[in-house]
Design a protein around this motif. Structure first.
Motif, PDB file in Angstrom:
ATOM      1  N   LEU A  30     -71.847  43.397 -22.096  1.00 14.96           N
ATOM      2  CA  LEU A  30     -71.428  42.007 -21.984  1.00 14.96           C
ATOM      3  C   LEU A  30     -71.210  41.652 -20.513  1.00 14.96           C
ATOM      4  CD1 LEU A  30     -68.781  41.849 -24.877  1.00 14.96           C
ATOM      5  CD2 LEU A  30     -71.134  41.008 -24.923  1.00 14.96           C
ATOM      6  N   THR A  61     -58.667  41.179 -23.495  1.00 17.87           N
ATOM      7  CA  THR A  61     -59.798  41.967 -23.969  1.00 17.87           C
ATOM      8  C   THR A  61     -60.368  41.399 -25.255  1.00 17.87           C
ATOM      9  OG1 THR A  61     -58.914  43.972 -22.925  1.00 17.87           O
ATOM     10  CG2 THR A  61     -60.531  44.270 -24.689  1.00 17.87           C
ATOM     11  N   GLU A  62     -59.484  41.061 -26.206  1.00 18.24           N
ATOM     12  CA  GLU A  62     -59.943  40.543 -27.488  1.00 18.24           C
ATOM     13  C   GLU A  62     -60.466  39.111 -27.357  1.00 18.24           C
ATOM     14  OE1 GLU A  62     -60.837  39.899 -31.487  1.00 18.24           O
ATOM     15  OE2 GLU A  62     -60.674  41.705 -30.247  1.00 18.24           O
ATOM     16  N   ARG A  65     -63.796  39.091 -25.572  1.00 19.83           N
ATOM     17  CA  ARG A  65     -64.819  39.700 -26.434  1.00 19.83           C
ATOM     18  C   ARG A  65     -65.351  38.678 -27.422  1.00 19.83           C
ATOM     19  NH1 ARG A  65     -65.650  41.188 -31.277  1.00 19.83           N
ATOM     20  NH2 ARG A  65     -63.564  40.518 -31.934  1.00 19.83           N
ATOM     21  N   ARG A  66     -64.466  37.899 -27.998  1.00 20.25           N
ATOM     22  CA  ARG A  66     -64.890  36.857 -28.939  1.00 20.25           C
ATOM     23  C   ARG A  66     -65.745  35.803 -28.258  1.00 20.25           C
ATOM     24  NH1 ARG A  66     -59.901  35.552 -33.156  1.00 20.25           N
ATOM     25  NH2 ARG A  66     -59.254  37.728 -33.528  1.00 20.25           N
ATOM     26  N   GLN A  70     -66.780  40.710 -21.198  1.00 18.14           N
ATOM     27  CA  GLN A  70     -65.944  41.899 -21.044  1.00 18.14           C
ATOM     28  C   GLN A  70     -64.867  41.598 -20.010  1.00 18.14           C
ATOM     29  OE1 GLN A  70     -67.992  45.394 -19.659  1.00 18.14           O
ATOM     30  NE2 GLN A  70     -66.119  46.588 -19.429  1.00 18.14           N
TER      31      GLN A  70
END
Length: 266
Positions: A30, A61-62, A65-66, A70
């Motif tokens: 990513l 991070t989450e 990511r969605r 990164q």
């Protein structure tokens, strides 16, 4: 015999190539988002392996990511944060960053949680109210919200301190109180509680907070990628599906109380 062996090898190679075509290929990496932050437990700190961790690291991070990115945290000189994000050296500023009073300095994503700016004193101190701090010495972080509140008298009933000591290193102010070099510190409540837990310090937090504010993620006003709006929408999804509460619950008691961002508008 040679012709038969060659034929067998050719068949095996063909089968191997065909099987390889069906094998799962690694996902492409990513694109990175560079996040400028500072050490501020329990929001951002280094684990035993020297890797960034904490509330904000897990949320970032989450969330990214969605969004297809990164998250990469890098430690910055906190006093230079605006220069760094405006120059593009970092993509955003993230680390228990109070939005109040800075609404127009950045493009904001959030608030994703609330934070209480409070005053802490030694457990045996005779300081119980803001007025009791008259003539006393208080430590704050340089460029932090308490420094701004005190130096510019942005809240009522600020006493005449004996001295306001601005320290670049956030952790030093708690150590200064612990050692008796100052009479009080002002900072985010959770950071003070974390220091008390980590070092066994016996502080007492005054009942009335200095400020209850939203914390968010700051992007440059020059950023035209729309990331602030997308991240705000992602926060709403993570609040709705319980992800934010789950992450905060790994670090804080009663995590739901820190997600009551609607109360900020009241």
């Amino acid at each position: 015999m040679k012709r038969i062996t060659a034929l067998i090898l050719t068949c095996l190679l063909s089968v191997g190539l065909l099987c390889g075509c069906g094998a799962q290929q690694p996902e492409p990496a990513l694109p990175e988002i560079i996040i400028g932050s500072d050490t501020y437990p329990p929001y951002v700190y280094l684990d035993d392996n020297g890797d960034p961790t904490g509330i904000d690291v897990e949320i970032a991070t989450e969330a990214f990511r969605r969004m297809g990115y990164q998250a990469v945290f890098t430690t910055i000189d906190w006093e230079q944060k605006k220069t760094l994000v405006d120059s593009g050296e970092i993509d955003c500023i993230w680390g228990c960053f109070s939005m109040s009073g800075r609404e127009y300095d950045y493009q904001w994503a959030g608030p994703y949680a609330i934070s209480r700016q409070v005053i802490a004193v030694d457990a045996g101190s005779d300081i119980y109210t803001m007025g009791d701090l008259a003539g006393k010495t208080i430590a704050v972080q340089s460029t932090g919200k308490p420094e701004d509140l005190f130096l510019h008298h942005r809240i009522a009933d600020i006493p005449e301190f004996g001295a306001i000591i601005s320290l670049e290193d956030r952790g030093v102010q708690y150590a200064a109180l612990d050692c008796g070099y100052v009479d009080a510190v002002a900072a985010h409540e959770m950071a003070i509680l974390q220091y008390m837990e980590d070092y066994g310090a016996e502080f007492r937090i005054l009942d009335k907070p200095l400020l209850v504010t939203g914390i968010g993620v700051a992007f440059s006003n020059n950023d035209n990628r729309g990331l602030a709006q997308r991240l705000t929408e992602t926060f709403a999804q993570m609040r709705q599906d319980g992800t934010l509460q789950e992450i905060l619950g790994r670090y804080l008691e009663h995590p739901e109380t820190y997600l009551e961002v609607e109360s900020l508008g009241q």
